[in-house]
Design an enzyme around this catalytic site. Structure first.
Site, PDB file in Angstrom:
ATOM      1  N   ASN A 132       1.757  -5.937  -2.439  1.00 13.77           N
ATOM      2  CA  ASN A 132       0.355  -6.144  -2.109  1.00 13.77           C
ATOM      3  C   ASN A 132      -0.392  -4.821  -2.212  1.00 13.77           C
ATOM      4  OD1 ASN A 132      -1.969  -7.663  -0.818  1.00 13.77           O
ATOM      5  ND2 ASN A 132      -1.681  -6.030   0.680  1.00 13.77           N
ATOM      6  N   GLU A 133      -1.434  -4.803  -3.021  1.00 10.78           N
ATOM      7  CA  GLU A 133      -2.310  -3.642  -3.141  1.00 10.78           C
ATOM      8  C   GLU A 133      -1.515  -2.371  -3.430  1.00 10.78           C
ATOM      9  OE1 GLU A 133      -4.764  -3.659   0.373  1.00 10.78           O
ATOM     10  OE2 GLU A 133      -5.707  -5.555  -0.161  1.00 10.78           O
ATOM     11  N   ASN A 134      -0.612  -2.496  -4.405  1.00  8.91           N
ATOM     12  CA  ASN A 134       0.218  -1.336  -4.764  1.00  8.91           C
ATOM     13  C   ASN A 134      -0.538  -0.307  -5.582  1.00  8.91           C
ATOM     14  OD1 ASN A 134       2.228  -3.985  -4.910  1.00  8.91           O
ATOM     15  ND2 ASN A 134       3.014  -2.277  -3.711  1.00  8.91           N
ATOM     16  N   ARG A 138       0.818  -1.228   0.000  1.00 10.43           N
ATOM     17  CA  ARG A 138       0.000   0.000   0.000  1.00 10.43           C
ATOM     18  C   ARG A 138       0.844   1.268   0.000  1.00 10.43           C
ATOM     19  NH1 ARG A 138      -5.335  -1.030   3.923  1.00 10.43           N
ATOM     20  NH2 ARG A 138      -6.123  -2.849   2.802  1.00 10.43           N
TER      21      ARG A 138
END
Length: 818
Positions: free
Chosen positions: A423-425, A387
């Site tokens: 993850n969830e970039n 994130r």
């Protein structure tokens, strides 16, 4: 100030070798201070016991230890983020002439400085990779001082500063849905080595000739601080039964870099798999001036393939990956899990039928990876780029280093098949700029780095569609029946996403459930959900307010609902021959700073076990689909009171992997049903029954071949109707071994239990006892939403008297003397 060399790459042999080098876990005789010091002198200056001017005050602790063991789930405060200090005194007696004395950190959060007396000897950035500090010279220098002899009486003062302060230019992002913990929350080891030892040994495996033979190549990287020019040694390979099957000697005239020291052809290798996790041992020695260092690695022979637009293959056969996820987090200790805790947790997963795990969202303990190898659990391990967007060069350098460390430190584990790059970039927020092309460029760089470091494994990311084409395997966002859509849309959504990429995997699905909360109409919220609008998670969907109707906001968060959701997904997966597999989120409830309003504040409650490892009902749904050992579980072990009208038929569900099962209620048989995975719910093992008012005895007898298993529970059936909660009733329900347990009930103005109540209650305690709260569990939180009109908590009596109070908004408070 002298700085002695720090090694960010951990010495992989430390956990296995005590024969040719000595190591000791430093678990006892530590003191801790949860604040910063004015300087290192405050950690080592002489103090007088009992002197009120000897400030600050330190507390005695054992390692592993986390700053946030309690405050991560304290409902009234933000968890502590800042510096903290540890100190101890060591007896240093290295048995090797001119040998090295090292401190091996298995993980410390998040920035760490190490001091011998007042000399800083090492610094490390990153909370999850292993690293080594060489304290040899600092110890030798300190032993020459009068302070060593007079003040410290021959002991070596060690002080360590950990810091988990917020830092936008460090990973993982503080926007992540988990706590960025501080402390020495993994083991610290004191290690003595000869002057020449191993930094790393890499054992690479290639299966050949139809898997009837294999090639094993061994490379070594030496730890050689005094630049010894040459060395010789030996390699032995041992099969799973302990038999030496290959050995050779080697000699080297150059110890720089990674050196090839052996290559072996192994005939008819025993293949590693989840059903038979056969492990071979590679033992390597290096000799120098009469000193021998021995290094041991475990490895396994297996190959795998993600078929283009098809399933996953292990050793040439299709394997449906049945997976989950894990955070390093546990009730009462946060990240400071002991080896015993980790073993219990991983065995519990294996007993549920897990054959795959994603370690989210950071490199995890070597103990976990060793357990995955020995239990037969395939692994996706992930760097902590999670994130927030993309920072500057400091940020990127940390990500480069941590990806390198993760791959090199865990290179030999046969369980690992995927390196996670992020993850969830696609989640912005840490920086003014959110540039997709810059994120893509760095993702490509990390992808290339991973393949260069380890060509044998695949790369992957989750939920960043604009980078889906970069990695080998991609996992989109599909949360059917929770953040978006209804769970019956799962298969269609998955097929649509599957067609978009060459290699598909479904990581993260499921939903929250408040343990001990059950529902007679769990799917009610689905009627309000608009289907056909997608099943992905979008900005704001995790919020409990605003936006479109969704189960995560409008559902009852019951165990009943989540069991139906899991049940539907699992039965559908049996009809998807092209599916590589999936991993539900998450195995165990864990703490998070971004969910203060959940039924247990600051807890992500998507686990199938609670934060202390207590199974929820959903654990047995998975077990019924994923295991072969005969089992049967009646839904409702944690549901003491059901409700409805007199004579109304109620469904009883049994989760079982048996061929058939017969249900008995109050001694009456309701018939035998055959298991059929496509007969929803509970694979056909469901019955409509009529309960008596009051207690009802429920029993199931199930058969699998010649094996019979049974389960039974007692449930009360309430037909009395209730109004709004009007009063609290507090009672002691258990008293044993110095622990008392109390239960509060919410009643209407006629004294009827309000079985659908979800009010908040807050416990408090006065007197001699200690409230067992801040655990992040349904029974271990002083502020909690009630489950079916009740809530439970326990306390230590400490041999005295106490008074428990309970408050709930708009209701009169109540006190119980104990």
């Amino acid at each position: 100030m002298r700085k002695i060399k720090i090694f960010c790459f951990a010495l992989l042999w430390l956990a296995q070798n005590a024969r040719a080098q000595q190591q000791t876990r430093l678990t006892t005789n530590w003191e801790f201070l949860k604040q910063d010091l004015g300087g290192i002198w405050e950690a080592v200056r002489p103090v007088t016991a009992g002197n009120p001017e000897s400030l600050p005050l330190w507390q005695k602790v054992q390692l592993p230890h986390c700053f946030n063991a309690r405050d991560a789930v304290d409902p009234d405060v933000n968890y502590y983020q800042g510096p903290g200090w540890y100190r101890t005194q060591l007896d240093i007696n290295n048995p090797y002439a001119n040998g090295r004395t090292l401190l091996h950190f298995e993980g410390a959060g998040q920035k760490t400085d190490v001091y011998i007396y007042t000399t800083k000897v090492a610094s490390h950035l990153g909370g999850y990779d292993e690293w080594v500090a060489d304290i040899t010279q600092a110890v030798a220098d300190f032993k020459k001082t009068d302070v060593f002899k007079k003040q410290f009486k021959g002991k070596i003062p060690l002080s360590i500063r950990c810091d988990n302060s917020r830092d936008l230019e460090s990973i993982p992002s503080q926007l992540s849905d988990f706590n960025v913990y501080g402390g020495l929350y993994r083991y610290v080891n004191l290690v003595y080595t000869p002057v020449l030892s191993f930094d790393k040994v890499f054992a690479s495996v290639t299966l050949e000739a139809g898997r009837q033979s294999a090639k094993l190549n061994v490379k070594a990287r030496f730890y050689n601080p005094v630049n010894i020019p040459s060395a010789a040694g030996e390699i032995k390979v041992t099969d799973p039964a302990g038999k030496i099957i290959a050995q050779t000697k080697y000699s080297l005239n150059n110890l720089d870099g990674d050196s090839q020291i052996g290559s072996f052809n192994i005939k008819k290798p025993q293949l590693w798999s989840p059903d038979d996790p056969s492990l071979y041992t590679v033992e390597v020695t290096v000799n120098n001036n009469g000193q021998t260092c021995t290094h041991t690695e475990k490895t396994g022979f297996r190959d795998f393939k993600f078929v283009d637009n098809g399933p996953f293959m292990l050793n040439g056969k299709r394997l449906l990956l049945r997976g989950t996820h894990r955070h390093e987090d546990h009730a009462g200790v946060a990240a400071a899990m002991t080896e015993k805790m980790m073993h219990t947790e991983m065995q519990q997963m294996k007993d549920m039928g897990v054959n795959f795990i994603r370690l989210g969202h950071y490199q995890q303990s070597r103990i976990i990876l060793n357990l995955c190898d020995s239990l037969g659990i395939l692994v996706w391990e992930e760097e902590p780029w999670c994130r927030g967007g993309l920072g500057g060069e400091k940020y990127k350098n940390q990500a480069r280093t941590m990806l390198t460390n993760m791959i090199e430190q865990h290179y030999n584990h046969p369980a690992i098949i995927l390196w996670g790059l992020g993850n969830e970039n696609d989640w912005a927020g840490d920086f003014p700029e959110f540039d997709k092309e810059k994120i893509r460029a760095f993702m490509k760089e990390q992808n290339d780095r991973a393949h260069r470091l380890d060509p044998s494994r695949k790369t992957t990311i989750r939920r960043c569609d604009f980078c889906a084409d970069i990695t080998d395997v991609y996992s989109p966002s599909i949360w059917a029946g929770w953040y978006r859509g209804v769970y019956t849309e799962y298969k269609q959504s998955t097929e649509e996403e599957f067609k978009k990429v060459k290699h598909f995997f479904h990581a993260e699905w499921g939903g929250d459930s408040h343990a001990l909360r059950h529902s007679e109409n769990p799917d009610k919220a689905l009627a309000e959900i608009k289907s056909g609008s997608g099943t992905d998670e979008r900005l704001g969907d995790a919020s409990l307010i605003g936006g479109a109707a969704r189960v995560s906001k409008d559902g009852d968060w019951s165990e009943s609902y989540i069991c139906n959701l899991f049940d539907w997904h699992l039965k559908e997966q049996e009809t998807m021959p092209w599916l590589t597999g999936s991993a539900f989120w998450v195995y165990k409830d864990f703490s998070t700073p971004i969910r203060p309003d959940n039924p247990i504040p600051y807890m992500n409650q998507k686990g199938v076990v609670e934060r202390d490892g207590t199974p929820k009902e959903s654990y047995y749904v998975f077990q019924s689909y994923w295991t072969t050992r005969p089992m049967a579980h009646i839904y409702g072990h944690s549901w003491p009171v059901r409700w409805g009208d007199a004579g109304e038929q109620k469904m009883v569900k049994v989760y079982s992997n048996c061929d058939n099962a017969e249900l008995f209620v109050n001694g009456k048989s309701y018939g035998t049903r055959k298991r059929n995975s496509q007969d929803f719910p509970a694979a056909g093992l469901h019955w409509l029954v009529t309960f008596n008012k009051g207690n009802n005895d429920i029993k199931v007898v199930a058969h699998k071949g010649k094996t019979t298993v049974a389960d039974q529970i007692t449930q009360e059936y309430q037909i009395d109707k209730w109004g709004k909660p009007a009063q609290l009733q507090l009672e002691k329900i258990n008293d044993a071994d110095g622990i008392q347990t109390v239960q509060v009930k919410l009643l209407d103005n006629k004294g009827v239990l309000c079985l659908d109540a979800q009010n908040w209650v807050t416990f408090s305690l006065a007197g001699d006892g200690t409230l067992l709260d801040d655990l992040g569990t349904s029974r271990g939180s002083r502020k909690v939403q009630v489950y079916n009109g009740r809530a439970i908590i326990s306390l230590k009596t400490n041999g005295g008297k106490s008074a428990v109070a309970v408050q709930s908004p708009a209701l009169p408070s109540i006190i119980l003397n104990l």
